[in-house]
Design a protein around this motif. Sequence first.
Motif, PDB file in Angstrom:
ATOM      1  N   ASN A 339       0.818  -1.219   0.000  1.00 58.92           N
ATOM      2  CA  ASN A 339       0.000   0.000   0.000  1.00 58.92           C
ATOM      3  C   ASN A 339       0.850   1.266   0.000  1.00 58.92           C
ATOM      4  N   GLU A 340       2.149   1.104  -0.297  1.00 59.71           N
ATOM      5  CA  GLU A 340       3.069   2.221  -0.449  1.00 59.71           C
ATOM      6  C   GLU A 340       3.226   3.039   0.828  1.00 59.71           C
ATOM      7  N   ASP A 341       3.124   2.350   1.980  1.00 57.42           N
ATOM      8  CA  ASP A 341       3.382   3.046   3.242  1.00 57.42           C
ATOM      9  C   ASP A 341       4.808   2.816   3.729  1.00 57.42           C
ATOM     10  N   GLY A 342       5.598   2.115   2.903  1.00 59.69           N
ATOM     11  CA  GLY A 342       6.967   1.857   3.259  1.00 59.69           C
ATOM     12  C   GLY A 342       7.180   0.684   4.180  1.00 59.69           C
ATOM     13  N   ILE A 343       6.097  -0.042   4.507  1.00 60.78           N
ATOM     14  CA  ILE A 343       6.191  -1.198   5.396  1.00 60.78           C
ATOM     15  C   ILE A 343       5.640  -2.417   4.667  1.00 60.78           C
ATOM     16  N   ASN A 344       6.472  -3.438   4.476  1.00 60.18           N
ATOM     17  CA  ASN A 344       6.056  -4.695   3.813  1.00 60.18           C
ATOM     18  C   ASN A 344       5.404  -4.437   2.455  1.00 60.18           C
ATOM     19  N   ASP A 345       5.971  -3.505   1.697  1.00 59.62           N
ATOM     20  CA  ASP A 345       5.391  -3.193   0.389  1.00 59.62           C
ATOM     21  C   ASP A 345       5.794  -4.193  -0.700  1.00 59.62           C
ATOM     22  N   ARG A 346       6.809  -4.985  -0.465  1.00 61.53           N
ATOM     23  CA  ARG A 346       7.288  -5.938  -1.454  1.00 61.53           C
ATOM     24  C   ARG A 346       7.497  -7.287  -0.789  1.00 61.53           C
ATOM     25  N   ILE A 347       7.514  -8.338  -1.601  1.00 64.87           N
ATOM     26  CA  ILE A 347       7.741  -9.668  -1.066  1.00 64.87           C
ATOM     27  C   ILE A 347       8.668 -10.443  -2.000  1.00 64.87           C
ATOM     28  N   GLY A 348       9.572 -11.200  -1.417  1.00 59.59           N
ATOM     29  CA  GLY A 348      10.516 -12.004  -2.181  1.00 59.59           C
ATOM     30  C   GLY A 348      11.275 -12.917  -1.239  1.00 59.59           C
ATOM     31  N   PRO A 349      12.067 -13.828  -1.778  1.00 60.68           N
ATOM     32  CA  PRO A 349      12.783 -14.782  -0.926  1.00 60.68           C
ATOM     33  C   PRO A 349      13.948 -14.118  -0.200  1.00 60.68           C
ATOM     34  N   VAL A 350      14.202 -14.572   1.009  1.00 59.33           N
ATOM     35  CA  VAL A 350      15.382 -14.193   1.765  1.00 59.33           C
ATOM     36  C   VAL A 350      16.311 -15.403   1.741  1.00 59.33           C
ATOM     37  N   LEU A 351      17.491 -15.234   1.168  1.00 60.93           N
ATOM     38  CA  LEU A 351      18.393 -16.357   0.954  1.00 60.93           C
ATOM     39  C   LEU A 351      19.432 -16.438   2.050  1.00 60.93           C
ATOM     40  N   SER A 352      19.795 -17.658   2.417  1.00 60.84           N
ATOM     41  CA  SER A 352      20.840 -17.866   3.405  1.00 60.84           C
ATOM     42  C   SER A 352      22.175 -17.399   2.843  1.00 60.84           C
ATOM     43  N   SER A 353      22.894 -16.590   3.604  1.00 63.14           N
ATOM     44  CA  SER A 353      24.147 -16.024   3.110  1.00 63.14           C
ATOM     45  C   SER A 353      25.270 -17.050   3.035  1.00 63.14           C
ATOM     46  N   SER A 354      25.083 -18.217   3.657  1.00 60.65           N
ATOM     47  CA  SER A 354      26.153 -19.210   3.683  1.00 60.65           C
ATOM     48  C   SER A 354      26.143 -20.112   2.460  1.00 60.65           C
ATOM     49  N   TRP A 355      25.174 -19.926   1.542  1.00 60.05           N
ATOM     50  CA  TRP A 355      25.091 -20.782   0.369  1.00 60.05           C
ATOM     51  C   TRP A 355      25.117 -19.923  -0.884  1.00 60.05           C
ATOM     52  N   GLU A 356      25.686 -20.470  -1.937  1.00 66.07           N
ATOM     53  CA  GLU A 356      25.764 -19.772  -3.206  1.00 66.07           C
ATOM     54  C   GLU A 356      24.676 -20.307  -4.125  1.00 66.07           C
ATOM     55  N   ILE A 357      23.688 -19.468  -4.437  1.00 68.83           N
ATOM     56  CA  ILE A 357      22.561 -19.869  -5.264  1.00 68.83           C
ATOM     57  C   ILE A 357      22.983 -19.806  -6.734  1.00 68.83           C
ATOM     58  N   GLY A 358      22.661 -20.869  -7.469  1.00 65.69           N
ATOM     59  CA  GLY A 358      22.961 -20.914  -8.898  1.00 65.69           C
ATOM     60  C   GLY A 358      21.742 -20.535  -9.720  1.00 65.69           C
ATOM     61  N   ASP A 359      21.241 -21.460 -10.543  1.00 68.02           N
ATOM     62  CA  ASP A 359      20.033 -21.205 -11.327  1.00 68.02           C
ATOM     63  C   ASP A 359      18.882 -20.867 -10.402  1.00 68.02           C
ATOM     64  N   PHE A 360      18.067 -19.888 -10.797  1.00 68.05           N
ATOM     65  CA  PHE A 360      16.984 -19.433  -9.920  1.00 68.05           C
ATOM     66  C   PHE A 360      15.800 -18.992 -10.768  1.00 68.05           C
ATOM     67  N   GLU A 361      14.605 -19.342 -10.320  1.00 69.20           N
ATOM     68  CA  GLU A 361      13.377 -18.831 -10.933  1.00 69.20           C
ATOM     69  C   GLU A 361      12.268 -18.835  -9.891  1.00 69.20           C
ATOM     70  N   ILE A 362      11.594 -17.684  -9.738  1.00 68.25           N
ATOM     71  CA  ILE A 362      10.439 -17.582  -8.849  1.00 68.25           C
ATOM     72  C   ILE A 362       9.206 -17.282  -9.682  1.00 68.25           C
ATOM     73  N   GLN A 363       8.087 -17.887  -9.320  1.00 69.59           N
ATOM     74  CA  GLN A 363       6.802 -17.615  -9.952  1.00 69.59           C
ATOM     75  C   GLN A 363       5.770 -17.396  -8.849  1.00 69.59           C
ATOM     76  N   ILE A 364       4.971 -16.355  -8.998  1.00 69.08           N
ATOM     77  CA  ILE A 364       3.833 -16.111  -8.109  1.00 69.08           C
ATOM     78  C   ILE A 364       2.584 -16.174  -8.960  1.00 69.08           C
ATOM     79  N   ILE A 365       1.610 -16.975  -8.538  1.00 71.31           N
ATOM     80  CA  ILE A 365       0.453 -17.322  -9.360  1.00 71.31           C
ATOM     81  C   ILE A 365      -0.822 -16.970  -8.602  1.00 71.31           C
ATOM     82  N   ASP A 366      -1.770 -16.328  -9.292  1.00 69.09           N
ATOM     83  CA  ASP A 366      -3.030 -15.966  -8.629  1.00 69.09           C
ATOM     84  C   ASP A 366      -4.011 -17.130  -8.677  1.00 69.09           C
ATOM     85  N   ARG A 367      -5.189 -16.930  -8.108  1.00 71.32           N
ATOM     86  CA  ARG A 367      -6.160 -18.029  -7.992  1.00 71.32           C
ATOM     87  C   ARG A 367      -6.768 -18.431  -9.324  1.00 71.32           C
TER      88      ARG A 367
END
Length: 423
Positions: A339-367
């Motif tokens: 809602n553009e109030d600067g709090i929780n306006d976006r969502i995405g994965p939080v990755l563990s810093s101890s691992w190196e991520i290779g190939d990556f793809e995220i999909q968000i799907i509606d109902r």
Amino acid sequence: MKSLVFLCLLLLPLFLQGQNLIPNGSFETITGCPSSPDKGVLHTRPWYITNETPDVFYKTCPNHFSDHPFWHQKYQPFEGNAFLGLGGILAFNGMIASEGVGVKLLEPLEAGRAYFFQMQIRNKGLDHFDLTQLRNCDTSPRKQIGIYFSEDSAQVIVRRELVNGAYLTVEAYSPNRLVMADSSRDIFLGQVRDWHTYSNCFIAEGGEQHMGLVGTLGQHNALLPCVNLDSVGAFHWFYHDIDAVQLLEIPEELTIDTLTCLNRGWQASVKDLVPFPIFEEANIRWEDGKTDERRIFWEAGTYTVYLELPCVTVPFHIRIRKQEDCNSYLHMATAFSPNEDGINDRIGPVLSSSWEIGDFEIQIIDRWGRTVFTSSDPSESWNGRYLGRMSPEGTYHWQIFYSVRNEPLNQRFFERGWLTLFR
């Protein structure tokens, strides 16, 4: 705790490679520098020749490259320092004669067993060398490389006669069993090509101890009117390079064991688990009839996939055990409020810093099943918009495919879940 793949899986590629039954298959071992390529086979044991003189080129030997169209220095080995050259002629009398080589296998072939053959091949095209008026004259012969196997020497018998100062091929044949012949369009269009991988498999009759590689023998498929059959000699040379020749026994079945975190889902690629050229061109068929190369596993158990080759089908058993106390490599929030109030306006994965991520793809799907957000960048997040408009409140499904480079075999994983969009 990261996933563990048992040692038998890690050693699987070494087991599959086994022993190349073709000695000196890349022509690297020589007894000395020959004076020219057409003397090369004499220095490349245990390869041998019969009546013809195929060439072996060595980058480290002097006088092995010239301005000749087939001996030019622009042609380099596929690997290492050496490669084989097989020439042939198209004669006015309609015959085709080619050079060939033979080699004794390291051990005889076993009756009923499947074997895999592979080589690198390069077509150098046609050279009109005799008559000026033939430079614009073309033919359509079926040019090929024949692969022969026999119990005795894989000799190719070629008889030629000198007529009016030119050699005329009278008779050309092989007494051995022709197992394979490559005449694919990728190689034999009469044009210079890059290195091309040719592979195939066959069932041995048993007792074969020699292999021969021989160019086209026999008759032209077609002759254009500009070719005068009353003339003598040859009106075309053709030429092919060979390198990295392999002959391997195909295993009757394969089995691997893996211990992984099934709560995340484990996405396995069959051809990643068996990274070996025998199965690169295999068709995939799972025991449930599916043909996807990749599959996501959620349950422990034994899964069988059939690797279908032209000559044999090899069952590949994947035994999966579930690892307990697994840590996820990423975390995804369950709700956000764009809602553009600067709090929780976006969502995405939080990755563990101890691992190196290779190939990556995220999909968000509606109902309604629409993909409202997708990205291959793990640092990118969703702002709740789809096609420029704010998405409605409600529940959305997310799924993430990714690999972890620190993991054995660079494994791919699949995680999924739900999130709620609030205003």
